[in-house]
Design a protein around this motif. Structure first.
Motif, PDB file in Angstrom:
ATOM      1  N   GLY A  68       0.782  -1.228   0.000  1.00 39.24           N
ATOM      2  CA  GLY A  68       0.000   0.000   0.000  1.00 39.24           C
ATOM      3  C   GLY A  68       0.808   1.269   0.000  1.00 39.24           C
ATOM      4  N   SER A  69       2.125   1.169   0.047  1.00 40.31           N
ATOM      5  CA  SER A  69       2.970   2.356  -0.002  1.00 40.31           C
ATOM      6  C   SER A  69       2.719   3.110  -1.308  1.00 40.31           C
ATOM      7  N   SER A  70       2.635   4.427  -1.237  1.00 37.38           N
ATOM      8  CA  SER A  70       2.234   5.237  -2.378  1.00 37.38           C
ATOM      9  C   SER A  70       3.401   6.069  -2.901  1.00 37.38           C
ATOM     10  N   TYR A  71       3.560   6.083  -4.224  1.00 37.63           N
ATOM     11  CA  TYR A  71       4.620   6.827  -4.881  1.00 37.63           C
ATOM     12  C   TYR A  71       4.036   7.649  -6.034  1.00 37.63           C
ATOM     13  N   ALA A  72       4.623   8.821  -6.241  1.00 33.56           N
ATOM     14  CA  ALA A  72       4.401   9.589  -7.469  1.00 33.56           C
ATOM     15  C   ALA A  72       5.726  10.251  -7.801  1.00 33.56           C
ATOM     16  N   GLY A  73       6.026  10.380  -9.071  1.00 31.99           N
ATOM     17  CA  GLY A  73       7.329  10.939  -9.402  1.00 31.99           C
ATOM     18  C   GLY A  73       7.397  11.563 -10.769  1.00 31.99           C
ATOM     19  N   LEU A  74       8.479  12.289 -10.953  1.00 30.42           N
ATOM     20  CA  LEU A  74       8.860  12.828 -12.255  1.00 30.42           C
ATOM     21  C   LEU A  74      10.155  12.141 -12.661  1.00 30.42           C
ATOM     22  N   ARG A  75      10.169  11.556 -13.846  1.00 28.30           N
ATOM     23  CA  ARG A  75      11.405  10.986 -14.387  1.00 28.30           C
ATOM     24  C   ARG A  75      11.929  11.925 -15.463  1.00 28.30           C
ATOM     25  N   PHE A  76      13.152  12.404 -15.252  1.00 30.16           N
ATOM     26  CA  PHE A  76      13.765  13.357 -16.164  1.00 30.16           C
ATOM     27  C   PHE A  76      14.646  12.607 -17.155  1.00 30.16           C
ATOM     28  N   ALA A  77      14.434  12.828 -18.432  1.00 27.68           N
ATOM     29  CA  ALA A  77      15.276  12.212 -19.451  1.00 27.68           C
ATOM     30  C   ALA A  77      16.726  12.611 -19.234  1.00 27.68           C
ATOM     31  N   PRO A  78      17.684  11.807 -19.718  1.00 31.42           N
ATOM     32  CA  PRO A  78      19.098  12.139 -19.506  1.00 31.42           C
ATOM     33  C   PRO A  78      19.427  13.580 -19.867  1.00 31.42           C
ATOM     34  N   GLY A  79      20.020  14.299 -18.918  1.00 33.30           N
ATOM     35  CA  GLY A  79      20.417  15.687 -19.123  1.00 33.30           C
ATOM     36  C   GLY A  79      19.398  16.718 -18.682  1.00 33.30           C
ATOM     37  N   VAL A  80      18.138  16.305 -18.453  1.00 34.45           N
ATOM     38  CA  VAL A  80      17.072  17.259 -18.109  1.00 34.45           C
ATOM     39  C   VAL A  80      17.047  17.552 -16.606  1.00 34.45           C
ATOM     40  N   GLY A  81      17.286  16.538 -15.785  1.00 41.55           N
ATOM     41  CA  GLY A  81      17.159  16.701 -14.343  1.00 41.55           C
ATOM     42  C   GLY A  81      18.012  17.800 -13.732  1.00 41.55           C
ATOM     43  N   PRO A  82      19.298  17.890 -14.075  1.00 43.39           N
ATOM     44  CA  PRO A  82      20.111  18.942 -13.446  1.00 43.39           C
ATOM     45  C   PRO A  82      19.592  20.351 -13.714  1.00 43.39           C
ATOM     46  N   ALA A  83      19.072  20.596 -14.906  1.00 44.31           N
ATOM     47  CA  ALA A  83      18.564  21.933 -15.213  1.00 44.31           C
ATOM     48  C   ALA A  83      17.351  22.280 -14.352  1.00 44.31           C
ATOM     49  N   LEU A  84      16.456  21.316 -14.129  1.00 44.81           N
ATOM     50  CA  LEU A  84      15.241  21.607 -13.361  1.00 44.81           C
ATOM     51  C   LEU A  84      15.474  21.545 -11.858  1.00 44.81           C
ATOM     52  N   LEU A  85      16.332  20.632 -11.415  1.00 44.61           N
ATOM     53  CA  LEU A  85      16.554  20.466  -9.983  1.00 44.61           C
ATOM     54  C   LEU A  85      17.669  21.353  -9.454  1.00 44.61           C
ATOM     55  N   GLY A  86      18.494  21.892 -10.349  1.00 42.06           N
ATOM     56  CA  GLY A  86      19.550  22.804  -9.917  1.00 42.06           C
ATOM     57  C   GLY A  86      20.731  22.120  -9.266  1.00 42.06           C
ATOM     58  N   ALA A  87      20.984  20.851  -9.615  1.00 39.11           N
ATOM     59  CA  ALA A  87      22.115  20.125  -9.036  1.00 39.11           C
ATOM     60  C   ALA A  87      22.753  19.264 -10.118  1.00 39.11           C
ATOM     61  N   PRO A  88      24.086  19.278 -10.228  1.00 37.55           N
ATOM     62  CA  PRO A  88      24.728  18.392 -11.202  1.00 37.55           C
ATOM     63  C   PRO A  88      24.394  16.933 -10.928  1.00 37.55           C
ATOM     64  N   ALA A  89      24.191  16.175 -11.983  1.00 36.23           N
ATOM     65  CA  ALA A  89      23.801  14.775 -11.819  1.00 36.23           C
ATOM     66  C   ALA A  89      24.863  13.971 -11.090  1.00 36.23           C
ATOM     67  N   ARG A  90      26.126  14.333 -11.263  1.00 32.25           N
ATOM     68  CA  ARG A  90      27.185  13.535 -10.614  1.00 32.25           C
ATOM     69  C   ARG A  90      27.109  13.620  -9.097  1.00 32.25           C
ATOM     70  N   GLU A  91      26.496  14.676  -8.548  1.00 35.25           N
ATOM     71  CA  GLU A  91      26.409  14.812  -7.091  1.00 35.25           C
ATOM     72  C   GLU A  91      25.449  13.806  -6.467  1.00 35.25           C
ATOM     73  N   VAL A  92      24.531  13.268  -7.260  1.00 38.38           N
ATOM     74  CA  VAL A  92      23.539  12.328  -6.713  1.00 38.38           C
ATOM     75  C   VAL A  92      23.624  10.959  -7.397  1.00 38.38           C
ATOM     76  N   ARG A  93      24.707  10.712  -8.110  1.00 31.02           N
ATOM     77  CA  ARG A  93      24.869   9.419  -8.778  1.00 31.02           C
ATOM     78  C   ARG A  93      24.790   8.283  -7.759  1.00 31.02           C
ATOM     79  N   ASP A  94      23.931   7.295  -8.049  1.00 37.42           N
ATOM     80  CA  ASP A  94      23.747   6.107  -7.212  1.00 37.42           C
ATOM     81  C   ASP A  94      23.232   6.433  -5.814  1.00 37.42           C
ATOM     82  N   LEU A  95      22.600   7.594  -5.643  1.00 41.40           N
ATOM     83  CA  LEU A  95      22.101   8.002  -4.328  1.00 41.40           C
ATOM     84  C   LEU A  95      20.602   8.255  -4.367  1.00 41.40           C
ATOM     85  N   ARG A  96      19.991   8.220  -3.179  1.00 47.79           N
ATOM     86  CA  ARG A  96      18.626   8.687  -2.954  1.00 47.79           C
ATOM     87  C   ARG A  96      18.734   9.757  -1.881  1.00 47.79           C
TER      88      ARG A  96
END
Length: 226
Positions: free
Chosen positions: A60-88
């Motif tokens: 019953g755990s509930s999830y909703a999310g946005l999946r950013f295509a490669p290269g899109v996430g850093p622009a919207l989230l304001g963080a380089p992708a390498r800073e969160v590689r393999d992390l949550r």
């Protein structure tokens, strides 16, 4: 993944998804993407993975999310992708706490719609993504060799790697392997014999396919299909 649904978001390069957990472990495969995830009232950022990430959730755990295509996430989230590689990472670990809290409060009333609206607003004011990286991702997805992509972009391979790490979280060779895995999975799920999957997805042979799937996914290809 029980109850999984996805659709195109209002912002280009973004997918909205929802999922209801049934409990137990499930395997998230590397795809070159970043995600912004609402999970039972909390927001976190999932970085681009270099190998499968195994998650255990409760029924019953509930999830909703946005999946950013490669290269899109850093622009919207304001963080380089390498800073969160393999992390949550909790969103308030990347953003000011008050800003993260406001978005979480909006999401609590309807997470998928709230995150979709946020991305549509954010893309109007965000710094544009590195214009070089869209063509690079497309070329890697098509299976073109990294040396040829670097030459066509007018960059040396070292320069290309630095820009790819900021946008994708890892260098072009790793992204190429991840995208090749996704091509192989799409072919296999369509019923293509594994030997033909290896040839069409760009592997040297079927043993090469088997080794790469085990390295990136942690299990054989047959296990992913089942």
């Amino acid at each position: 993944m029980s109850g999984y649904r996805e659709r195109a978001a209002l912002a280009p390069g973004v997918t909205v998804w929802t999922r209801t957990g049934v409990g137990g472990p499930y395997r998230v495969l590397p795809d070159g993407c970043m995600d912004l995830i609402w999970h039972d009232g909390a927001l976190l950022v999932a970085g681009p993975d270099t190998a499968a990430h195994v998650v255990t959730d409760r029924p019953g755990s509930s999830y909703a999310g946005l999946r950013f295509a490669p290269g899109v996430g850093p622009a919207l989230l304001g963080a380089p992708a390498r800073e969160v590689r393999d992390l949550r990472v909790p969103l308030d670990g990347l953003w000011p706490a008050a800003e993260a809290r406001r978005l979480a409060e909006r999401a609590d009333a309807g997470p998928a719609a709230a995150l979709d609206a946020w991305a549509a607003d954010r893309i109007r004011t965000a710094e544009p993504a590195d214009p070089l990286l869209g063509p690079v991702a497309a070329a890697l997805s098509a299976g073109r060799p990294v040396a040829g992509i670097a030459a066509a972009s007018g960059l040396g391979e070292r320069q290309l790697r630095r820009r790819c790490e900021a946008a994708f979280g890892y260098g072009p060779r790793t992204l190429a392997r991840v995208l090749r895995l996704q091509r192989a999975l799409a072919l296999a799920r369509a019923g293509t014999p594994f030997a033909r999957v290896a040839a069409d997805a760009g592997y040297a042979d079927q043993p090469h396919l088997s080794r790469e799937v085990r390295t990136l996914a942690g299990v054989p290809l047959s296990a992913l299909l089942s």
